[in-house]
Design a protein around this motif. Structure first.
Motif, mmCIF file in Angstrom:
data_model
loop_
_atom_site.group_PDB
_atom_site.id
_atom_site.type_symbol
_atom_site.label_atom_id
_atom_site.label_comp_id
_atom_site.label_asym_id
_atom_site.label_seq_id
_atom_site.Cartn_x
_atom_site.Cartn_y
_atom_site.Cartn_z
ATOM 1 N N GLN A 1 -18.108 -5.482 -1.933
ATOM 2 C CA GLN A 1 -16.754 -4.923 -1.995
ATOM 3 C C GLN A 1 -16.164 -5.096 -3.385
ATOM 4 N N ILE A 2 -16.307 -6.274 -3.953
ATOM 5 C CA ILE A 2 -15.758 -6.516 -5.288
ATOM 6 C C ILE A 2 -16.491 -5.663 -6.315
ATOM 7 N N ALA A 3 -17.790 -5.487 -6.155
ATOM 8 C CA ALA A 3 -18.554 -4.631 -7.077
ATOM 9 C C ALA A 3 -18.002 -3.202 -7.058
ATOM 10 N N ARG A 4 -17.688 -2.698 -5.860
ATOM 11 C CA ARG A 4 -17.112 -1.343 -5.751
ATOM 12 C C ARG A 4 -15.742 -1.266 -6.421
ATOM 13 N N VAL A 5 -14.920 -2.276 -6.219
ATOM 14 C CA VAL A 5 -13.581 -2.293 -6.823
ATOM 15 C C VAL A 5 -13.704 -2.339 -8.348
ATOM 16 N N ILE A 6 -14.565 -3.210 -8.856
ATOM 17 C CA ILE A 6 -14.761 -3.323 -10.310
ATOM 18 C C ILE A 6 -15.290 -2.007 -10.864
ATOM 19 N N LYS A 7 -16.226 -1.383 -10.163
ATOM 20 C CA LYS A 7 -16.762 -0.096 -10.619
ATOM 21 C C LYS A 7 -15.643 0.932 -10.755
ATOM 22 N N THR A 8 -14.758 0.988 -9.775
ATOM 23 C CA THR A 8 -13.628 1.914 -9.824
ATOM 24 C C THR A 8 -12.717 1.598 -11.001
ATOM 25 N N LEU A 9 -12.425 0.330 -11.209
ATOM 26 C CA LEU A 9 -11.541 -0.065 -12.318
ATOM 27 C C LEU A 9 -12.188 0.244 -13.673
ATOM 28 N N LEU A 10 -13.505 0.084 -13.755
ATOM 29 C CA LEU A 10 -14.219 0.426 -14.986
ATOM 30 C C LEU A 10 -14.175 1.939 -15.230
ATOM 31 N N GLU A 11 -14.415 2.719 -14.178
ATOM 32 C CA GLU A 11 -14.412 4.183 -14.301
ATOM 33 C C GLU A 11 -13.047 4.713 -14.730
ATOM 34 N N ARG A 12 -12.004 4.063 -14.293
ATOM 35 C CA ARG A 12 -10.642 4.485 -14.655
ATOM 36 C C ARG A 12 -10.185 3.908 -15.986
ATOM 37 N N ASP A 13 -11.054 3.139 -16.628
ATOM 38 C CA ASP A 13 -10.773 2.488 -17.908
ATOM 39 C C ASP A 13 -9.604 1.508 -17.818
ATOM 40 N N TYR A 14 -9.491 0.826 -16.671
ATOM 41 C CA TYR A 14 -8.474 -0.221 -16.517
ATOM 42 C C TYR A 14 -9.014 -1.569 -16.980
ATOM 43 N N VAL A 15 -10.329 -1.733 -16.903
ATOM 44 C CA VAL A 15 -10.976 -2.958 -17.367
ATOM 45 C C VAL A 15 -12.228 -2.597 -18.147
ATOM 46 N N ARG A 16 -12.688 -3.556 -18.927
ATOM 47 C CA ARG A 16 -13.951 -3.421 -19.666
ATOM 48 C C ARG A 16 -14.761 -4.684 -19.461
ATOM 49 N N ARG A 17 -16.060 -4.501 -19.526
ATOM 50 C CA ARG A 17 -16.969 -5.647 -19.481
ATOM 51 C C ARG A 17 -17.225 -6.104 -20.909
ATOM 52 N N GLN B 1 0.831 -1.205 0.000
ATOM 53 C CA GLN B 1 0.000 0.000 0.000
ATOM 54 C C GLN B 1 0.864 1.253 0.000
ATOM 55 N N ARG B 2 1.912 1.237 0.819
ATOM 56 C CA ARG B 2 2.819 2.383 0.877
ATOM 57 C C ARG B 2 3.533 2.585 -0.463
ATOM 58 N N SER B 3 3.972 1.493 -1.068
ATOM 59 C CA SER B 3 4.653 1.575 -2.365
ATOM 60 C C SER B 3 3.735 2.132 -3.447
ATOM 61 N N GLY C 1 -2.062 5.209 -8.080
ATOM 62 C CA GLY C 1 -3.495 5.474 -8.077
ATOM 63 C C GLY C 1 -4.337 4.243 -7.846
ATOM 64 N N LEU C 2 -3.753 3.225 -7.237
ATOM 65 C CA LEU C 2 -4.481 1.999 -6.920
ATOM 66 C C LEU C 2 -4.393 1.720 -5.428
ATOM 67 N N ALA C 3 -5.474 1.250 -4.868
ATOM 68 C CA ALA C 3 -5.441 0.685 -3.527
ATOM 69 C C ALA C 3 -4.984 -0.767 -3.669
ATOM 70 N N ALA C 4 -4.562 -1.358 -2.570
ATOM 71 C CA ALA C 4 -4.046 -2.728 -2.628
ATOM 72 C C ALA C 4 -5.085 -3.704 -3.196
ATOM 73 N N MET C 5 -6.356 -3.567 -2.783
ATOM 74 C CA MET C 5 -7.394 -4.476 -3.291
ATOM 75 C C MET C 5 -7.619 -4.279 -4.784
ATOM 76 N N GLU C 6 -7.508 -3.053 -5.261
ATOM 77 C CA GLU C 6 -7.642 -2.795 -6.697
ATOM 78 C C GLU C 6 -6.487 -3.439 -7.453
ATOM 79 N N ALA C 7 -5.286 -3.354 -6.893
ATOM 80 C CA ALA C 7 -4.125 -3.986 -7.525
ATOM 81 C C ALA C 7 -4.291 -5.503 -7.557
#
Length: 147
Positions: free
Chosen positions: A67-83, A25-27, A34-40
């Motif tokens: 929790q996973i839905a929130r993480v996926i939503k964040t990753l989608l908003e940042r355009d890191y993943v697509r459905r 997390q510190r790294s 711009g990622l939290a550990a769970m997002e990574a």
């Protein structure tokens, strides 16, 4: 081995996990990834399992669906993943990493490698091999029956 010794081993494993997570997390924060550990961790899972579903991540991570839905939503908003739609007529949507997600994941994995190297720096190669062997044996052991 007395139960108290087993508990101490479990406590040490937990301490190492928490130490590694805190370092990661510190790294991530210091490198301004711009990622939290769970997002990574979620990006890592998607990278290793292209086309996985949100349910796959829930099952493998042990985290709850919200929790996973929130993480996926964040990753989608940042355009890191697509459905990506699944087979015709199915409701499931599969997740795929985008190019920007892959670049961010690569940066996070480089940081992860540094954290791992730092965490194990005081162990000789033979000690690392022995530790890996023992941890794999523990991880692969079937769950014990409740008493």
């Amino acid at each position: 081995m007395p139960a108290s010794r087993d508990i101490e081993i479990l406590n040490l494993i937990n301490a190492i996990v928490h130490q590694a997570t805190a370092r990661m997390q510190r790294s991530l924060r210091e490198a301004e990834v711009g990622l939290a550990a769970m997002e990574a961790r979620t990006l890592r899972f998607i990278a290793r399992h292209p086309g996985c579903t949100q349910s796959d991540i829930v099952r493998e991570s042990g985290r709850d669906k919200a929790q996973i839905a929130r993480v996926i939503k964040t990753l989608l908003e940042r355009d890191y993943v697509r459905r990506m739609p699944d087979q015709a007529g199915e409701k499931r949507q599969r997740l795929r990493m985008t190019a920007s997600g892959a670049a961010t994941h690569e940066t996070a994995e480089a940081l992860r490698a540094t954290v791992a190297r730092d965490l194990l720096a005081d162990l000789a190669a033979a000690e690392r091999a022995q530790l890996e062997k023992l941890l794999k044996r523990i991880a692969q052991a079937p769950p014990s029956e409740p008493d």
